[in-house]
Design a protein around this motif. Structure first.
Motif, PDB file in Angstrom:
ATOM      1  N   ASP A  16     -15.303 -14.466   3.233  1.00 51.86           N
ATOM      2  CA  ASP A  16     -16.453 -13.647   3.631  1.00 51.86           C
ATOM      3  C   ASP A  16     -16.054 -12.189   3.829  1.00 51.86           C
ATOM      4  OD1 ASP A  16     -18.114 -15.836   3.550  1.00 51.86           O
ATOM      5  OD2 ASP A  16     -18.030 -16.239   5.712  1.00 51.86           O
ATOM      6  N   ILE A  17     -14.909 -11.974   4.472  1.00 50.92           N
ATOM      7  CA  ILE A  17     -14.454 -10.599   4.719  1.00 50.92           C
ATOM      8  C   ILE A  17     -14.157  -9.891   3.404  1.00 50.92           C
ATOM      9  CG2 ILE A  17     -12.575  -9.196   5.678  1.00 50.92           C
ATOM     10  CD1 ILE A  17     -12.395 -11.239   7.974  1.00 50.92           C
ATOM     11  N   ALA A  21     -15.909  -6.655   1.468  1.00 49.51           N
ATOM     12  CA  ALA A  21     -15.127  -5.513   0.991  1.00 49.51           C
ATOM     13  C   ALA A  21     -15.515  -5.160  -0.441  1.00 49.51           C
ATOM     14  CB  ALA A  21     -13.636  -5.818   1.079  1.00 49.51           C
ATOM     15  N   LEU A  22     -15.731  -6.172  -1.267  1.00 49.02           N
ATOM     16  CA  LEU A  22     -16.117  -5.925  -2.661  1.00 49.02           C
ATOM     17  C   LEU A  22     -17.523  -5.334  -2.755  1.00 49.02           C
ATOM     18  CD1 LEU A  22     -14.691  -9.026  -4.574  1.00 49.02           C
ATOM     19  CD2 LEU A  22     -13.822  -6.689  -4.537  1.00 49.02           C
ATOM     20  N   LYS A  23     -18.417  -5.809  -1.897  1.00 51.37           N
ATOM     21  CA  LYS A  23     -19.768  -5.251  -1.896  1.00 51.37           C
ATOM     22  C   LYS A  23     -19.730  -3.764  -1.570  1.00 51.37           C
ATOM     23  CE  LYS A  23     -22.299  -9.456  -0.591  1.00 51.37           C
ATOM     24  NZ  LYS A  23     -23.117 -10.095   0.485  1.00 51.37           N
ATOM     25  N   GLY A  24     -18.886  -3.405  -0.609  1.00 51.17           N
ATOM     26  CA  GLY A  24     -18.786  -2.009  -0.211  1.00 51.17           C
ATOM     27  C   GLY A  24     -18.126  -1.132  -1.256  1.00 51.17           C
ATOM     28  N   LEU A  25     -17.367  -1.758  -2.154  1.00 47.15           N
ATOM     29  CA  LEU A  25     -16.617  -0.994  -3.153  1.00 47.15           C
ATOM     30  C   LEU A  25     -17.528  -0.324  -4.174  1.00 47.15           C
ATOM     31  CD1 LEU A  25     -13.600  -0.456  -3.905  1.00 47.15           C
ATOM     32  CD2 LEU A  25     -13.812  -2.340  -5.545  1.00 47.15           C
ATOM     33  N   ASN A 145     -13.300  -1.873   5.108  1.00 49.52           N
ATOM     34  CA  ASN A 145     -13.518  -1.781   6.556  1.00 49.52           C
ATOM     35  C   ASN A 145     -12.439  -2.495   7.344  1.00 49.52           C
ATOM     36  OD1 ASN A 145     -15.871  -0.246   6.365  1.00 49.52           O
ATOM     37  ND2 ASN A 145     -17.149  -2.073   6.103  1.00 49.52           N
ATOM     38  N   GLN A 146     -11.962  -3.617   6.812  1.00 48.87           N
ATOM     39  CA  GLN A 146     -10.924  -4.376   7.505  1.00 48.87           C
ATOM     40  C   GLN A 146     -10.196  -5.292   6.536  1.00 48.87           C
ATOM     41  OE1 GLN A 146     -14.131  -7.274   9.538  1.00 48.87           O
ATOM     42  NE2 GLN A 146     -12.038  -7.900   9.961  1.00 48.87           N
ATOM     43  N   GLU A 147      -8.945  -5.585   6.885  1.00 52.14           N
ATOM     44  CA  GLU A 147      -8.200  -6.584   6.139  1.00 52.14           C
ATOM     45  C   GLU A 147      -8.631  -7.960   6.620  1.00 52.14           C
ATOM     46  OE1 GLU A 147      -6.542  -5.793   3.669  1.00 52.14           O
ATOM     47  OE2 GLU A 147      -5.475  -3.904   3.945  1.00 52.14           O
ATOM     48  N   PRO A 155      -1.910  -6.772   3.578  1.00 50.75           N
ATOM     49  CA  PRO A 155      -2.846  -6.345   2.529  1.00 50.75           C
ATOM     50  C   PRO A 155      -3.592  -7.542   1.945  1.00 50.75           C
ATOM     51  CG  PRO A 155      -0.696  -5.311   2.227  1.00 50.75           C
ATOM     52  CD  PRO A 155      -0.513  -6.389   3.252  1.00 50.75           C
ATOM     53  N   THR A 156      -4.856  -7.618   2.196  1.00 51.40           N
ATOM     54  CA  THR A 156      -5.693  -8.727   1.710  1.00 51.40           C
ATOM     55  C   THR A 156      -6.977  -8.169   1.107  1.00 51.40           C
ATOM     56  OG1 THR A 156      -6.355  -8.959   4.040  1.00 51.40           O
ATOM     57  CG2 THR A 156      -4.785 -10.574   3.185  1.00 51.40           C
ATOM     58  N   SER A 157      -7.887  -7.717   1.952  1.00 50.09           N
ATOM     59  CA  SER A 157      -9.121  -7.107   1.440  1.00 50.09           C
ATOM     60  C   SER A 157      -8.811  -5.889   0.586  1.00 50.09           C
ATOM     61  CB  SER A 157     -10.031  -6.691   2.600  1.00 50.09           C
ATOM     62  OG  SER A 157     -10.378  -7.793   3.401  1.00 50.09           O
ATOM     63  N   SER A 158      -7.812  -5.113   0.995  1.00 44.55           N
ATOM     64  CA  SER A 158      -7.486  -3.883   0.261  1.00 44.55           C
ATOM     65  C   SER A 158      -6.934  -4.178  -1.128  1.00 44.55           C
ATOM     66  CB  SER A 158      -6.494  -3.035   1.059  1.00 44.55           C
ATOM     67  OG  SER A 158      -5.299  -3.754   1.312  1.00 44.55           O
ATOM     68  N   THR A 159      -6.122  -5.237  -1.245  1.00 47.83           N
ATOM     69  CA  THR A 159      -5.588  -5.562  -2.570  1.00 47.83           C
ATOM     70  C   THR A 159      -6.685  -6.167  -3.463  1.00 47.83           C
ATOM     71  OG1 THR A 159      -4.747  -7.638  -1.610  1.00 47.83           O
ATOM     72  CG2 THR A 159      -3.171  -5.838  -1.920  1.00 47.83           C
TER      73      THR A 159
END
Length: 323
Positions: A16-17, A21-25, A145-147, A155-159
């Motif tokens: 979900d997180i 993150a992808l939606k915000g990208l 917004n957050q990992e 590095p999770t959401s960021s990668t």
């Protein structure tokens, strides 16, 4: 660690997180993204992807995706670049440098040398005010917004965001270039994918002396001998001008068993199946498979310019790895 620990709940939270993150990208697919695509499309050399740590691993995948979709690219490790591998770069190349913080020392060390050589730089960072962002000709923002890591460190959401931005670049460039399935096949010659995209009917068909064919005035007996001799479960029937008249298959033979027919005297032209399914020799073998599956048949005759040139069956496609 207790047996009742809810691993599934944590897994769903991570998904979900990262999905958020992808939606915000998508907000960062803007003018800078278009500028980056244009810069890459004008590049006369190769796209050199760089990144340290997890960004480096993602960079390897981005380079591979670019290369396989029509944009020549490869990955260079920044640490190795500062010890000689920078010689792989040419002034015609372009560097895509990846760092979530935008402050990777190993990359920053290389920037003065690349600038002296006139090598264009696109940076991909999560910090629009970082050193790498400011020094690049084009900056692609990948802020999340957050990992997904509960410590907000791994590095999770960021990668995931970095990977998606790389895919967006590759596919935008691919479509702009008019990259086709044939182009894709040339960079994927191995494995099942390569066979489906590269093999044509001409590569797997039986032709010449291996082509089962008999004249329409021949007897059923002669046709059966030809079917048996070539082992394809069928034979083509042609007229005096070697044009295709029909086909006779194992299935046709089974249907004849219920009839009182003299196989020595009856002409094959009288019992053949007219208007058989045919295909061109230059069509992809995968298309031949599709046609056989749609018609529920086990064999095809190959015709070019109204002339019979070959034949194939399901076993040929199976041996070729098309199915």
């Amino acid at each position: 660690m207790p047996d009742s620990f809810d691993y599934g709940q944590i897994g769903r939270r991570v998904i979900d997180i990262e999905a958020e993150a992808l939606k915000g990208l998508s907000q960062y697919i803007n003018g800078s993204f278009s500028e980056a695509c244009q810069l890459i499309s004008r590049c006369q050399g190769k796209v050199i992807v760089m990144g340290m740590g997890k960004s480096g691993h993602i960079g390897c995948k981005i380079a591979a995706t670019l290369a396989s979709t029509g944009t020549p690219a490869f990955f260079v490790h920044p640490g190795e670049a500062s010890h000689g591998d920078l010689g792989m770069l040419d002034k015609r190349d372009l560097v895509l440098a990846i760092s979530n913080s935008g402050e990777a020392d190993e990359i920053l060390t290389l920037l003065p040398v690349m600038k002296r050589q006139g090598i264009a730089l696109i940076s991909m960072t999560g910090k629009p005010d970082s050193t790498m962002a400011r020094l690049a000709q084009v900056h692609l923002q990948i802020t999340v917004n957050q990992e997904a890591c509960p410590l907000n460190l791994a590095p999770t959401s960021s990668t995931t965001a970095t990977l998606a931005m790389g895919d967006a670049l590759a596919i935008a460039l691919m479509e702009a270039r008019g990259f086709t399935a044939d182009d894709f096949a040339l960079s994927h010659p191995g494995g099942a994918l390569g066979r489906k995209l590269l093999l044509r009917i001409a590569d797997v068909m039986h032709s010449g002396d291996r082509l089962p064919v008999i004249h329409q005035d021949a007897s059923i007996k002669d046709a059966l001998l030809e079917v048996s001799r070539q082992g394809l479960g069928m034979t083509a029937i042609v007229d005096d001008h070697q044009r295709l008249s029909g086909i006779f298959t194992d299935g046709d033979l089974r249907r004849l068993l219920d009839k009182r027919i003299d196989i020595h005297q009856t002409r094959i032209g009288e019992v053949m199946s007219a208007n058989p399914a045919t295909i061109s020799s230059q069509v992809l073998a995968a298309e031949g498979l599709k046609l056989m599956e749609e018609r529920k048949i086990n064999g095809l005759l190959v015709v070019d310019d109204q002339q019979l040139v070959g034949a194939l069956n399901m076993h040929d496609l199976l041996r070729a790895g098309v199915m």
